[in-house]
Design a protein around this motif. Structure first.
Motif, PDB file in Angstrom:
ATOM      1  N   ASP A  31      -5.674   9.245  -1.018  1.00 15.62           N
ATOM      2  CA  ASP A  31      -5.434   9.413  -2.451  1.00 15.62           C
ATOM      3  C   ASP A  31      -4.216  10.280  -2.753  1.00 15.62           C
ATOM      4  OD1 ASP A  31      -6.508  11.754  -1.517  1.00 15.62           O
ATOM      5  OD2 ASP A  31      -7.983  11.993  -3.133  1.00 15.62           O
ATOM      6  N   ALA A  32      -3.443  10.638  -1.742  1.00 14.57           N
ATOM      7  CA  ALA A  32      -2.237  11.446  -1.953  1.00 14.57           C
ATOM      8  C   ALA A  32      -1.058  10.550  -2.323  1.00 14.57           C
ATOM      9  CB  ALA A  32      -1.921  12.231  -0.683  1.00 14.57           C
ATOM     10  N   PRO A  33      -0.001  11.119  -2.918  1.00 14.39           N
ATOM     11  CA  PRO A  33       1.219  10.323  -3.123  1.00 14.39           C
ATOM     12  C   PRO A  33       1.659   9.680  -1.814  1.00 14.39           C
ATOM     13  CG  PRO A  33       1.407  12.431  -4.241  1.00 14.39           C
ATOM     14  CD  PRO A  33       0.141  12.494  -3.423  1.00 14.39           C
ATOM     15  N   THR A  34       2.073   8.413  -1.898  1.00 18.27           N
ATOM     16  CA  THR A  34       2.368   7.619  -0.706  1.00 18.27           C
ATOM     17  C   THR A  34       3.866   7.503  -0.485  1.00 18.27           C
ATOM     18  OG1 THR A  34       0.327   6.348  -0.975  1.00 18.27           O
ATOM     19  CG2 THR A  34       2.060   5.355   0.373  1.00 18.27           C
ATOM     20  N   THR A  57      -0.098  16.093   6.130  1.00 11.13           N
ATOM     21  CA  THR A  57      -1.301  16.687   5.537  1.00 11.13           C
ATOM     22  C   THR A  57      -1.224  16.718   4.018  1.00 11.13           C
ATOM     23  OG1 THR A  57      -0.389  18.927   5.714  1.00 11.13           O
ATOM     24  CG2 THR A  57      -1.732  18.129   7.562  1.00 11.13           C
ATOM     25  N   ARG A  58      -0.029  16.502   3.471  1.00 12.09           N
ATOM     26  CA  ARG A  58       0.173  16.597   2.014  1.00 12.09           C
ATOM     27  C   ARG A  58       0.321  15.235   1.348  1.00 12.09           C
ATOM     28  NH1 ARG A  58       1.665  20.862  -0.586  1.00 12.09           N
ATOM     29  NH2 ARG A  58       3.394  19.905  -1.739  1.00 12.09           N
ATOM     30  N   TYR A  59       0.833  14.261   2.101  1.00 15.45           N
ATOM     31  CA  TYR A  59       1.115  12.947   1.541  1.00 15.45           C
ATOM     32  C   TYR A  59       0.577  11.871   2.472  1.00 15.45           C
ATOM     33  CZ  TYR A  59       4.407  15.958  -0.885  1.00 15.45           C
ATOM     34  OH  TYR A  59       4.965  16.981  -1.587  1.00 15.45           O
ATOM     35  N   ARG A  60       0.394  10.684   1.898  1.00 13.17           N
ATOM     36  CA  ARG A  60       0.055   9.534   2.721  1.00 13.17           C
ATOM     37  C   ARG A  60       1.368   8.910   3.187  1.00 13.17           C
ATOM     38  NH1 ARG A  60      -2.800   3.789   0.896  1.00 13.17           N
ATOM     39  NH2 ARG A  60      -3.147   3.002   3.015  1.00 13.17           N
ATOM     40  N   LEU A  61       1.578   8.875   4.490  1.00 13.66           N
ATOM     41  CA  LEU A  61       2.792   8.309   5.062  1.00 13.66           C
ATOM     42  C   LEU A  61       2.441   7.051   5.842  1.00 13.66           C
ATOM     43  CD1 LEU A  61       3.210  11.619   5.010  1.00 13.66           C
ATOM     44  CD2 LEU A  61       5.371  10.978   6.059  1.00 13.66           C
ATOM     45  N   GLN A 105      -0.092   0.267  -3.915  1.00 19.64           N
ATOM     46  CA  GLN A 105       0.197  -0.116  -5.289  1.00 19.64           C
ATOM     47  C   GLN A 105       1.276   0.742  -5.942  1.00 19.64           C
ATOM     48  OE1 GLN A 105      -1.029  -2.902  -6.688  1.00 19.64           O
ATOM     49  NE2 GLN A 105      -1.914  -3.233  -4.660  1.00 19.64           N
ATOM     50  N   ARG A 106       1.486   1.935  -5.423  1.00 17.91           N
ATOM     51  CA  ARG A 106       2.485   2.834  -5.994  1.00 17.91           C
ATOM     52  C   ARG A 106       2.951   3.753  -4.881  1.00 17.91           C
ATOM     53  NH1 ARG A 106       5.885   3.206 -10.419  1.00 17.91           N
ATOM     54  NH2 ARG A 106       6.007   5.328 -11.243  1.00 17.91           N
ATOM     55  N   PHE A 107       4.271   3.808  -4.637  1.00 15.05           N
ATOM     56  CA  PHE A 107       4.751   4.568  -3.491  1.00 15.05           C
ATOM     57  C   PHE A 107       6.215   4.944  -3.644  1.00 15.05           C
ATOM     58  CE2 PHE A 107       4.622  -0.005  -2.568  1.00 15.05           C
ATOM     59  CZ  PHE A 107       5.968  -0.290  -2.307  1.00 15.05           C
ATOM     60  N   VAL A 293       8.403  15.270  -8.654  1.00 14.13           N
ATOM     61  CA  VAL A 293       8.415  13.957  -9.317  1.00 14.13           C
ATOM     62  C   VAL A 293       6.993  13.436  -9.517  1.00 14.13           C
ATOM     63  CG1 VAL A 293       9.087  11.542  -9.027  1.00 14.13           C
ATOM     64  CG2 VAL A 293      10.727  13.364  -8.496  1.00 14.13           C
ATOM     65  N   GLY A 294       6.134  13.659  -8.505  1.00 14.39           N
ATOM     66  CA  GLY A 294       4.756  13.173  -8.589  1.00 14.39           C
ATOM     67  C   GLY A 294       4.696  11.666  -8.597  1.00 14.39           C
ATOM     68  N   GLN A 295       3.673  11.135  -9.178  1.00 15.66           N
ATOM     69  CA  GLN A 295       3.436   9.684  -9.202  1.00 15.66           C
ATOM     70  C   GLN A 295       3.630   9.116 -10.604  1.00 15.66           C
ATOM     71  OE1 GLN A 295       3.459   8.062  -6.454  1.00 15.66           O
ATOM     72  NE2 GLN A 295       1.450   7.956  -5.540  1.00 15.66           N
ATOM     73  N   ARG A 296       4.551   9.734 -11.367  1.00 14.86           N
ATOM     74  CA  ARG A 296       4.739   9.272 -12.746  1.00 14.86           C
ATOM     75  C   ARG A 296       5.249   7.846 -12.794  1.00 14.86           C
ATOM     76  NH1 ARG A 296       9.659  13.276 -13.196  1.00 14.86           N
ATOM     77  NH2 ARG A 296      11.435  11.882 -12.897  1.00 14.86           N
TER      78      ARG A 296
END
Length: 296
Positions: A31-34, A57-61, A105-107, A293-296
């Motif tokens: 569920d982290a930013p990808t 550990t912070r993002y989905r890579l 779906q968003r990355f 930036v986040g997932q905006r």
């Protein structure tokens, strides 16, 4: 006992895409930013191993190997009567279906070298999925083409092209791509170019690379389309560039600001494979960029 920062669990998997087993590495919370990591030539997802340790550990890579690269299947090329047409359109098609298979779906896109033309084709297809772009020595502008790159674009199929491209696929050239322009070659492990050459030397793979090299002109032809896409969609952009890149010189980095005036551009004292030498700094820049930036 001193504290040790947690390292991520990195998973190594395959997924079937139209009969082609595509290998990929994945780390981080679902569920982290990808961040979708698209490798270059003649590399594979192996080039992102340190970045995954730093950010996993912070993002989905997610880092796939294209067909004919790394640990993915290498179907016999269509140019030799096989089933797979080694063109950039086809690589992008596989990666688009890969994204669907993994429900990406968003990355954010990390695009390096060949990852530029693959990633920009992906962006054309899925503009709504692109949260931002990280560009590392991935060119999309005429001023970012060196004489060496222009010579590649000008190659026509035939014996002369076979000779030229044969030299490009040797161990000496692979090693030079890693070490050329490096600020400190001692920072670059030999594992990368050794593994790359191992895969290049597998049966049939050099023909696949020749086919892709001869298709490189299709990328340059699409530069105006990609530039228009950048102007229209204005994705948040982080541009990272090894200034001593013999293939894609530094003006290619600054050119992105023509279409993305707010792009953050960082020029590093390195060469084409800047991530090999500057992984700690690049990881910090990406972390700062995505966290803002986040997932905006």
């Amino acid at each position: 006992m001193s504290a040790i920062n947690a390292l991520p669990v990195v998973r190594h998997r395959h997924v079937d895409i139209d009969g082609v087993r595509v290998f990929y590495r994945e780390a981080g919370p679902q569920d982290a930013p990808t961040l979708l990591l698209l490798h270059g030539f003649p590399a594979s997802s192996h080039q992102f191993r340190r970045l995954m340790d730093a950010l996993g550990t912070r993002y989905r890579l997610v880092a796939p190997d294209y067909p004919g690269f790394g640990h993915s299947d290498a179907p016999r090329p269509a140019s030799e009567g096989g089933t797979f047409d080694y063109r950039f359109d086809e690589l992008a098609e596989v990666i688009a279906k890969f994204c669907d298979a993994l429900q990406l779906q968003r990355f954010f896109l990390y695009m390096f070298d060949f990852g530029g033309p693959v990633g920009m084709r992906l962006a054309e297809r899925f503009p709504q999925r692109i949260a931002g772009i990280v560009v590392q020595n991935a060119n999309a502008y005429e001023e970012g083409l060196s004489p060496m790159a222009r010579a590649l674009v000008a190659l026509q199929p035939g014996e002369a092209a076979e000779r030229e491209l044969g030299q490009l696929l040797t161990l000496e050239m692979t090693r030079n791509q890693y070490l050329g322009g490096a600020g400190d070659p001692a920072h670059i492990a030999p594992d990368g170019w050794t593994l790359d050459q191992h895969f290049l030397d597998q049966p049939g793979r050099k023909q696949m690379q020749r086919d892709l090299a001869l298709d490189y002109r299709s990328n340059v032809a699409r530069y105006p389309v990609w530039q228009a896409w950048l102007r229209e969609h204005r994705p948040p952009a982080l541009v990272l560039w090894g200034r001593n890149d013999a293939f894609f010189p530094e003006p290619g980095a600054h050119a992105y600001r023509r279409d993305l005036p707010d792009a953050e551009v960082h020029v590093l004292d390195s060469g084409h494979f800047a991530l090999e030498e500057e992984a700690p700094r690049i990881a910090m820049l990406i972390d700062d960029f995505i966290s803002r930036v986040g997932q905006r």
